[in-house]
Design an enzyme around this catalytic site. Structure first.
Site, PDB file in Angstrom:
ATOM      1  N   GLU A   7      73.401  55.638  52.986  1.00 11.99           N
ATOM      2  CA  GLU A   7      72.278  54.754  52.654  1.00 11.99           C
ATOM      3  C   GLU A   7      72.045  53.670  53.696  1.00 11.99           C
ATOM      4  O   GLU A   7      70.911  53.329  54.010  1.00 11.99           O
ATOM      5  CB  GLU A   7      72.514  54.029  51.306  1.00 11.99           C
ATOM      6  CG  GLU A   7      72.804  54.907  50.131  1.00 11.99           C
ATOM      7  CD  GLU A   7      74.280  54.956  49.842  1.00 11.99           C
ATOM      8  OE1 GLU A   7      74.637  54.939  48.665  1.00 11.99           O
ATOM      9  OE2 GLU A   7      75.082  55.019  50.794  1.00 11.99           O
ATOM     10  N   ASP A  79      76.895  56.418  48.245  1.00 13.90           N
ATOM     11  CA  ASP A  79      77.921  55.737  47.455  1.00 13.90           C
ATOM     12  C   ASP A  79      78.407  56.582  46.271  1.00 13.90           C
ATOM     13  O   ASP A  79      77.631  57.347  45.678  1.00 13.90           O
ATOM     14  CB  ASP A  79      77.381  54.401  46.932  1.00 13.90           C
ATOM     15  CG  ASP A  79      77.332  53.332  48.016  1.00 13.90           C
ATOM     16  OD1 ASP A  79      77.908  53.558  49.094  1.00 13.90           O
ATOM     17  OD2 ASP A  79      76.718  52.269  47.786  1.00 13.90           O
ATOM     18  N   ASP A  81      78.758  56.536  43.074  1.00 15.74           N
ATOM     19  CA  ASP A  81      78.422  56.086  41.721  1.00 15.74           C
ATOM     20  C   ASP A  81      77.092  56.712  41.322  1.00 15.74           C
ATOM     21  O   ASP A  81      76.537  57.555  42.033  1.00 15.74           O
ATOM     22  CB  ASP A  81      78.376  54.555  41.640  1.00 15.74           C
ATOM     23  CG  ASP A  81      77.372  53.940  42.622  1.00 15.74           C
ATOM     24  OD1 ASP A  81      76.542  54.686  43.184  1.00 15.74           O
ATOM     25  OD2 ASP A  81      77.411  52.714  42.829  1.00 15.74           O
ATOM     26  N   GLU A  83      74.012  55.583  41.195  1.00 17.67           N
ATOM     27  CA  GLU A  83      72.890  55.364  42.114  1.00 17.67           C
ATOM     28  C   GLU A  83      73.052  56.216  43.373  1.00 17.67           C
ATOM     29  O   GLU A  83      72.094  56.825  43.850  1.00 17.67           O
ATOM     30  CB  GLU A  83      72.792  53.878  42.483  1.00 17.67           C
ATOM     31  CG  GLU A  83      72.571  52.950  41.300  1.00 17.67           C
ATOM     32  CD  GLU A  83      71.321  53.288  40.500  1.00 17.67           C
ATOM     33  OE1 GLU A  83      70.255  53.513  41.102  1.00 17.67           O
ATOM     34  OE2 GLU A  83      71.417  53.327  39.254  1.00 17.67           O
ATOM     35  N   TYR A 281      85.515  50.477  47.981  1.00 21.89           N
ATOM     36  CA  TYR A 281      84.197  50.393  47.333  1.00 21.89           C
ATOM     37  C   TYR A 281      84.157  49.235  46.337  1.00 21.89           C
ATOM     38  O   TYR A 281      85.025  49.132  45.464  1.00 21.89           O
ATOM     39  CB  TYR A 281      83.889  51.712  46.627  1.00 21.89           C
ATOM     40  CG  TYR A 281      82.463  51.829  46.171  1.00 21.89           C
ATOM     41  CD1 TYR A 281      81.414  51.671  47.066  1.00 21.89           C
ATOM     42  CD2 TYR A 281      82.154  52.072  44.832  1.00 21.89           C
ATOM     43  CE1 TYR A 281      80.103  51.778  46.648  1.00 21.89           C
ATOM     44  CE2 TYR A 281      80.846  52.187  44.407  1.00 21.89           C
ATOM     45  CZ  TYR A 281      79.823  52.033  45.325  1.00 21.89           C
ATOM     46  OH  TYR A 281      78.515  52.128  44.913  1.00 21.89           O
ATOM     47  N   ARG A 283      82.108  48.322  43.856  1.00 19.50           N
ATOM     48  CA  ARG A 283      81.575  48.421  42.491  1.00 19.50           C
ATOM     49  C   ARG A 283      82.520  49.312  41.687  1.00 19.50           C
ATOM     50  O   ARG A 283      82.421  50.538  41.709  1.00 19.50           O
ATOM     51  CB  ARG A 283      80.148  48.977  42.511  1.00 19.50           C
ATOM     52  CG  ARG A 283      79.153  47.966  43.042  1.00 19.50           C
ATOM     53  CD  ARG A 283      77.714  48.414  42.851  1.00 19.50           C
ATOM     54  NE  ARG A 283      77.289  49.370  43.843  1.00 19.50           N
ATOM     55  CZ  ARG A 283      76.864  49.050  45.074  1.00 19.50           C
ATOM     56  NH1 ARG A 283      76.829  47.784  45.455  1.00 19.50           N
ATOM     57  NH2 ARG A 283      76.468  49.984  45.909  1.00 19.50           N
ATOM     58  N   HIS A 326      88.204  55.985  41.187  1.00 18.74           N
ATOM     59  CA  HIS A 326      87.959  54.655  41.721  1.00 18.74           C
ATOM     60  C   HIS A 326      89.263  53.875  41.838  1.00 18.74           C
ATOM     61  O   HIS A 326      90.196  54.059  41.063  1.00 18.74           O
ATOM     62  CB  HIS A 326      86.992  53.880  40.822  1.00 18.74           C
ATOM     63  CG  HIS A 326      85.559  54.249  41.022  1.00 18.74           C
ATOM     64  ND1 HIS A 326      84.717  53.533  41.823  1.00 18.74           N
ATOM     65  CD2 HIS A 326      84.827  55.263  40.521  1.00 18.74           C
ATOM     66  CE1 HIS A 326      83.520  54.088  41.808  1.00 18.74           C
ATOM     67  NE2 HIS A 326      83.561  55.140  41.021  1.00 18.74           N
TER      68      HIS A 326
END
Length: 539
Positions: A7, A79, A81, A83, A281, A283, A326
């Site tokens: 991204e 990423d 997740d 999104e 990461y 988040r 994660h």
């Protein structure tokens, strides 16, 4: 040539250094497709969504298609997740028109090893993650597009908005403010004596709360000419566990409290640190730490502070919704300092110290409770005072990450010895109203209630500020007049939207979609019907 798509340009530059000339690494600059800005974009009967290219992204995608058509393989490294998976999904839909060899590369830190492992183990997209993002996005669109206009009409204000997570968050702030407004300060009084031994002064208290200062003065007068002697000494040792490593909510709360960063600023800086390869990461709601990395950090503690400061890698009970892959937010390697701009350096140091502290030894405290007997001609029976002391016997993890615990030293005392009184005092205390939310404490409360997820906290607070619902004064979130009115209106007309438990249950159902246990359309239908009602959905 192989194509690797991410991204962010920063992320692309970092990864390009690792992969060299065999790869071309390109960035999408975020989402390439989204629901249209000028219409609802969702069929209310079928929930089919109309996704269109975001401004400027069609040209970018055409360039990616040109590169993909010449590539041996295409890797989607967005990423890890919801999104990121949705971005990868729309990319794949476009790029497969020119190249069928498209794989999903997933990683949680940007290091050479992690990137090469992601390429080696690249596979298919996780369609359940994509569905969870669809559900989240469409739910938010339905509420924003159908409820917000109701607010506009009611308050003649087109700047207002409602949201699935935003509105319950605003309710928290308004309810806290009402508690403060309705709070009545109550005063109460304690009798205390300033004592001295070997030049060291300390206070002892009579453990009784007086509602009236005149009553406290009566006792104070009676003990002014008394004799004070130590009657009992009790000591208790206590261990204070190290803090947990950071997850998203903890990092935003601590960065707000210790560095003065807003939730949005903390998340933006953490994302930049991640994209430059400094941290994992950012988040995440998992406290898990890679065992090999933990050993590296513990070796650093031993080498710099000594073996006695080394703790253990603890395992924490995880929520059922926590993703196992994660990790916590930690540095990618043992680097005490980085050479970046000041705010990045400060946030990195906070993360580095917190990571080390989580792996360090406990603090050891010695709590002391000394009973002091007062004998006076004015008293029928001896009176008992209490003095409390605290010694830090071993600083442990607080040597690395400062603790709020402070020493309260008492002189060396022995049972039976007389003490010299310097003066008798009346101490006035007041009941305190609840504290207003800061950005940090609001994020922690949302996390505790199960409202929102790591990727949404910073956006929620940002939206509340932008809509004019809150002002910030001395870090505190203070609701504006319109905030009170909107919360009351939404609570009356859309009670489930404002219900903390219901909102948390819907978050859990989105997580079940992510796990492939529920249909995303069923979840959206259920939430939309219950919150918005058939009438609004038929508009």
């Amino acid at each position: 040539m192989k194509l690797f798509v991410v991204e962010s340009p920063t992320k692309a530059r970092t990864i390009q250094k690792f992969l060299g000339s065999e790869f071309q690494v390109r960035a999408t600059l975020g989402h390439i497709k989204d629901l249209p800005e000028d219409e609802l974009g969702v069929d209310l009967k079928t929930l089919e969504a109309k996704y269109v290219f975001r401004k400027g992204k069609k040209k970018l995608v055409e360039e990616l298609k040109r590169l993909a058509s010449k590539a041996q393989e295409v890797y989607l490294g967005t990423d890890p997740d919801r999104e990121g998976e949705a971005i990868a999904y729309f990319l794949k839909e476009e790029l497969k028109k020119v190249n069928r060899k498209i794989k999903r590369a997933t990683f949680y830190e940007i290091t050479p090893r992690a990137i090469y492992e992601s390429i080696k183990n690249a596979g298919d997209l996780n369609i359940n993650l994509v569905y969870a993002q669809f559900a989240r996005r469409i739910l938010d669109r339905l509420i924003g597009y159908l409820v917000s206009p109701v607010l506009w009409r009611e308050f003649k204000n087109y700047h207002l908005s409602a949201g699935r997570v935003q509105s319950p968050a605003l309710r928290l702030i308004v309810e806290r403010e009402r508690e403060i407004q309705n709070f009545r300060v109550k005063k109460y009084y304690y009798v205390k004596v300033l004592l001295e031994k070997d030049g060291k002064r300390f206070y002892a208290y009579y453990d009784y709360r007086y509602e009236n200062p005149s009553d406290a003065k009566i006792i104070a007068k009676k003990i002014e000419k008394g004799f004070f002697s130590v009657s009992k000494i009790a000591q208790k040792r206590e261990k204070v566990s190290p803090p947990k490593p950071f997850i998203t909510s903890d990092l935003q709360a601590e960065a707000n409290a210790k560095l003065g960063f807003s939730a949005e600023e903390a998340q933006r800086l953490a994302q930049e640190l991640y994209e430059k390869g400094y941290i994992t990461y950012p988040r995440t709601d998992s406290y898990r730490m890679n065992e090999e990395k933990a050993k590296e950090f513990m070796k650093f503690i031993q080498d710099t502070l000594g073996k006695e400061y080394v703790g253990v890698l603890r395992k924490f009970r995880q929520k059922s919704i926590t993703q196992g892959a994660h990790e916590c937010i930690r540095p990618t390697k043992v680097i005490p300092q980085i050479n970046e701009r000041e705010e990045l350096n400060r946030l990195y140091e906070l993360i580095f110290r917190r990571t080390l502290a989580s792996l360090a030894k406990e603090m050891l405290l010695l709590r002391q409770k000394v009973e002091i007997e007062v004998i006076s001609p004015e008293l029928r029976n001896p009176l008992k005072l209490v003095a409390k002391g605290l010694k830090i016997e071993f600083e442990g993890w607080s040597r690395i990450y400062p603790s709020d615990i402070e020493e309260e030293p008492l002189p060396d005392l022995e049972v039976g010895e007389l003490l010299k009184p310097l003066r008798v005092e009346i101490e006035e205390r007041k009941t305190q109203p609840p504290a207003r939310y800061t950005e940090g404490t609001l994020v922690k409360t949302l996390e505790k209630l199960g409202i929102g997820r790591p990727s949404t906290y910073a956006t929620i607070v940002k939206t509340l500020k932008e809509r004019g619902y809150v002002q910030i004064k001395n870090k505190a979130l203070i609701p504006t007049e319109i905030a009170f009115q909107v919360v009351d209106f939404l609570t009356e007309n859309f009670p489930l939207l404002m219900d903390y438990k219901f909102t948390a249950i819907m978050e859990e159902k989105l997580d079940l979609v992510e796990e492939g246990k529920l249909s995303w359309k069923e979840v959206v239908y259920e939430f939309a019907r219950m919150v918005l009602g058939e009438k609004l959905l038929s508009v």
